[in-house]
Design a protein around this motif. Structure first.
Motif, short mmCIF file in Angstrom:
data_model
loop_
_atom_site.label_atom_id
_atom_site.label_comp_id
_atom_site.label_asym_id
_atom_site.label_seq_id
_atom_site.Cartn_x
_atom_site.Cartn_y
_atom_site.Cartn_z
N ALA A 195 -6.44 8.18 -6.71
CA ALA A 195 -5.00 7.92 -6.76
C ALA A 195 -4.32 8.17 -5.42
CB ALA A 195 -4.36 8.77 -7.85
N SER A 196 -4.95 8.98 -4.57
CA SER A 196 -4.35 9.22 -3.25
C SER A 196 -4.63 8.08 -2.28
CB SER A 196 -4.90 10.53 -2.67
OG SER A 196 -6.30 10.41 -2.39
N SER A 197 -5.61 7.22 -2.64
CA SER A 197 -5.98 6.12 -1.74
C SER A 197 -6.14 4.82 -2.53
CB SER A 197 -7.30 6.44 -1.00
OG SER A 197 -7.20 7.66 -0.31
N PRO A 198 -5.07 4.33 -3.13
CA PRO A 198 -5.19 3.12 -3.97
C PRO A 198 -5.64 1.91 -3.17
CG PRO A 198 -2.88 3.67 -3.56
CD PRO A 198 -3.68 4.83 -3.08
N GLU A 199 -5.45 1.94 -1.86
CA GLU A 199 -5.86 0.81 -1.04
C GLU A 199 -7.38 0.63 -1.01
OE1 GLU A 199 -5.60 4.42 1.64
OE2 GLU A 199 -4.41 3.53 0.01
N ASP A 200 -8.12 1.66 -1.43
CA ASP A 200 -9.58 1.55 -1.46
C ASP A 200 -10.08 0.82 -2.71
OD1 ASP A 200 -9.74 2.95 0.89
OD2 ASP A 200 -10.08 4.89 -0.08
N GLY A 201 -9.19 0.54 -3.64
CA GLY A 201 -9.58 -0.14 -4.87
C GLY A 201 -8.88 -1.48 -5.03
N ILE A 202 -9.08 -2.07 -6.19
CA ILE A 202 -8.39 -3.32 -6.55
C ILE A 202 -7.74 -3.07 -7.91
CG2 ILE A 202 -8.60 -5.79 -7.01
CD1 ILE A 202 -11.18 -5.78 -5.37
N ALA A 203 -6.46 -2.80 -7.89
CA ALA A 203 -5.75 -2.43 -9.11
C ALA A 203 -5.10 -3.67 -9.76
CB ALA A 203 -4.70 -1.38 -8.81
N PHE A 243 -4.32 11.23 -13.93
CA PHE A 243 -3.41 11.15 -12.79
C PHE A 243 -4.14 10.97 -11.47
CE2 PHE A 243 -0.91 13.58 -15.91
CZ PHE A 243 0.21 12.76 -15.98
N GLY A 244 -5.48 11.12 -11.49
CA GLY A 244 -6.21 11.06 -10.22
C GLY A 244 -6.90 9.75 -9.95
N ILE A 245 -6.69 8.75 -10.81
CA ILE A 245 -7.43 7.50 -10.67
C ILE A 245 -6.47 6.33 -10.56
CG2 ILE A 245 -9.15 5.97 -11.72
CD1 ILE A 245 -10.07 8.38 -13.40
N SER A 246 -6.63 5.54 -9.50
CA SER A 246 -5.92 4.27 -9.40
C SER A 246 -6.67 3.28 -10.29
CB SER A 246 -5.91 3.79 -7.95
OG SER A 246 -5.28 2.52 -7.86
N PRO A 247 -5.99 2.57 -11.17
CA PRO A 247 -6.70 1.81 -12.20
C PRO A 247 -7.49 0.62 -11.67
CG PRO A 247 -4.36 1.29 -12.24
CD PRO A 247 -4.52 2.44 -11.29
N GLY A 248 -8.58 0.34 -12.38
CA GLY A 248 -9.38 -0.84 -12.05
C GLY A 248 -9.54 -1.77 -13.25
N TYR A 249 -8.79 -1.50 -14.31
CA TYR A 249 -8.95 -2.27 -15.54
C TYR A 249 -7.60 -2.39 -16.25
CZ TYR A 249 -10.47 -3.36 -20.34
OH TYR A 249 -10.64 -3.94 -21.57
N ALA A 250 -7.36 -3.55 -16.84
CA ALA A 250 -6.16 -3.75 -17.65
C ALA A 250 -6.49 -4.68 -18.81
CB ALA A 250 -5.02 -4.32 -16.83
#
Length: 384
Positions: A195-203, A243-250
């Protein structure tokens, strides 16, 4: 009435026994066995079981060749807890006959008693107890079953009780009476990140937000005519409960609804194109599947004519239902119209009766005799 008071009491007791033991779509084994046992007592000429799942059909043959008239009812209940102090309330936690299918089965059982004593003069009368109406799978499964080809109906009739109409009054009309609908389930897959680096994922966050509004904008409802289109988002989920995970699924669930199958095809194409555009723009993988698929239900003029004649001869009041038809709700009976002229009428359960699918709903037993009389009259008329 072709039944004695004692026989009508028996059918009412049968209805209440079914009400106590509701089963869900595709799992109606106990209900089907109860129906089969009761039909055996009527000395049907043939009983077909395992039709499209747990479907049961009873065949009563006349002496001479003639038309085959099929009357259809439904076997399944709903995954809703009944709220009632009735002595025959559901004994199965989380399940209830809260749409009246127990009453529809009782109407056919009343017919079975009458046909057991006196066959149609010509042709065949077939009483079909169909599985899995509530999820839209049952009619298609019955029609796809190789055993159905031997039944070959010339007319198919059905009814549905209808709270909001006066008790015993019928709504009947030619043309569309129930909407097509389907559940569209969309999954969007990207890549999780801290969650501190959402740019590392694809949300999928922004794609989800755009689809929530975009899907709804595809169909806002309005007048219930051939252009009627309604898209209703019913559920959405984004990522994990953390709270610590930028999401990768919806995930998004939406119900698509139109008056006609042609309009539904256009709505599906537009919805799928929208999902693809948003997924590609956000570099997401998108998957779409459909559940609870219902085709339009449209009454054939010739079948409606037969029902109107039967209603008139039985002295049952009827009209279009003061704007009740067509209705937004869906019904899988419409598929039978692809094999024979078909029509469904809507039998009033009372203007102030609890609505269908409400937890305090119960089928009015007073409708059993009315529905059975109308169907029997139609059978006798067509048998000539």
């Amino acid at each position: 009435m072709f039944l004695s008071g004692g026989e009508l009491d028996e059918v009412t007791a049968f209805r209440r026994a079914l009400h106590r033991r509701p089963e869900l779509s595709g799992a109606e084994a106990e209900t089907a066995r109860a129906v089969e046992r009761a039909l055996e007592q009527t000395r049907a000429d043939e009983i077909v079981t395992g039709l499209g799942g747990h479907g049961v059909a009873a065949i009563y043959r006349g002496k001479d060749e003639g038309p085959t008239v099929m009357i259809r009812a439904e076997l399944d209940g709903l995954p809703i807890t009944e709220v009632s102090d009735l002595p025959h309330r559901s004994e199965i936690a989380g399940k209830g006959h809260l749409c009246g299918h127990d009453g529809h089965m009782a109407i056919l059982m009343a017919l079975a008693k009458g046909l057991g004593r006196e066959r149609p003069a010509r042709g065949r009368a077939i009483l079909l107890f169909q599985p899995a109406e509530e999820n839209g799978a049952g009619a298609a499964a019955v029609l796809a079953d190789p055993k159905f080809s031997a039944l070959k109906p010339d007319f198919v009739f059905s009814l549905h009780n209808f709270p909001g109409l006066p008790l015993g009054h019928v709504a009947l009309a030619e043309g569309p009476v129930n909407c097509a609908s389907r559940g569209m389930k969309i999954t969007l897959s990207g890549k999780t990140a801290h969650a501190s680096s959402p740019e590392d994922g694809i949300a999928p966050t922004f794609a989800l937000a755009r689809l929530l509004s975009g899907l709804t904008a595809l169909g806002a409802g309005g007048a219930l005519d051939e252009n009627f289109t309604l898209a209703t988002v019913t559920h959405a989920k984004l990522g994990e409960e953390a709270f610590g995970i930028s999401p990768g699924y919806a995930e998004i669930w939406a119900t698509l609804r139109t008056l006609t199958d042609e309009r539904m095809a256009a709505l599906v194409a537009n919805a799928e194109a929208l999902v693809r555009r948003e997924a590609e723009a956000a570099k997401l993988d998108a998957r779409i599947c459909y559940e609870d698929v219902f085709h339009q239900c449209s009454n054939a003029a010739s079948a409606v004519g037969e029902l109107r004649r039967a209603l008139d001869e039985e002295g049952v009041s009827h009209d279009r239902g003061a704007g009740a038809l067509p209705m937004k709700a869906s019904e899988d009976f419409g598929l039978f119209g692809r094999v024979a002229p078909s029509a469904m009428f809507f039998l009033g359960a009372g203007e102030n009766h609890p609505r269908l699918h409400n937890p305090d709903y119960d089928f009015p037993d007073a409708l059993i005799g009315i529905g059975a009389r109308v169907f029997m009259r139609a059978i006798r008329n067509l048998a000539g």
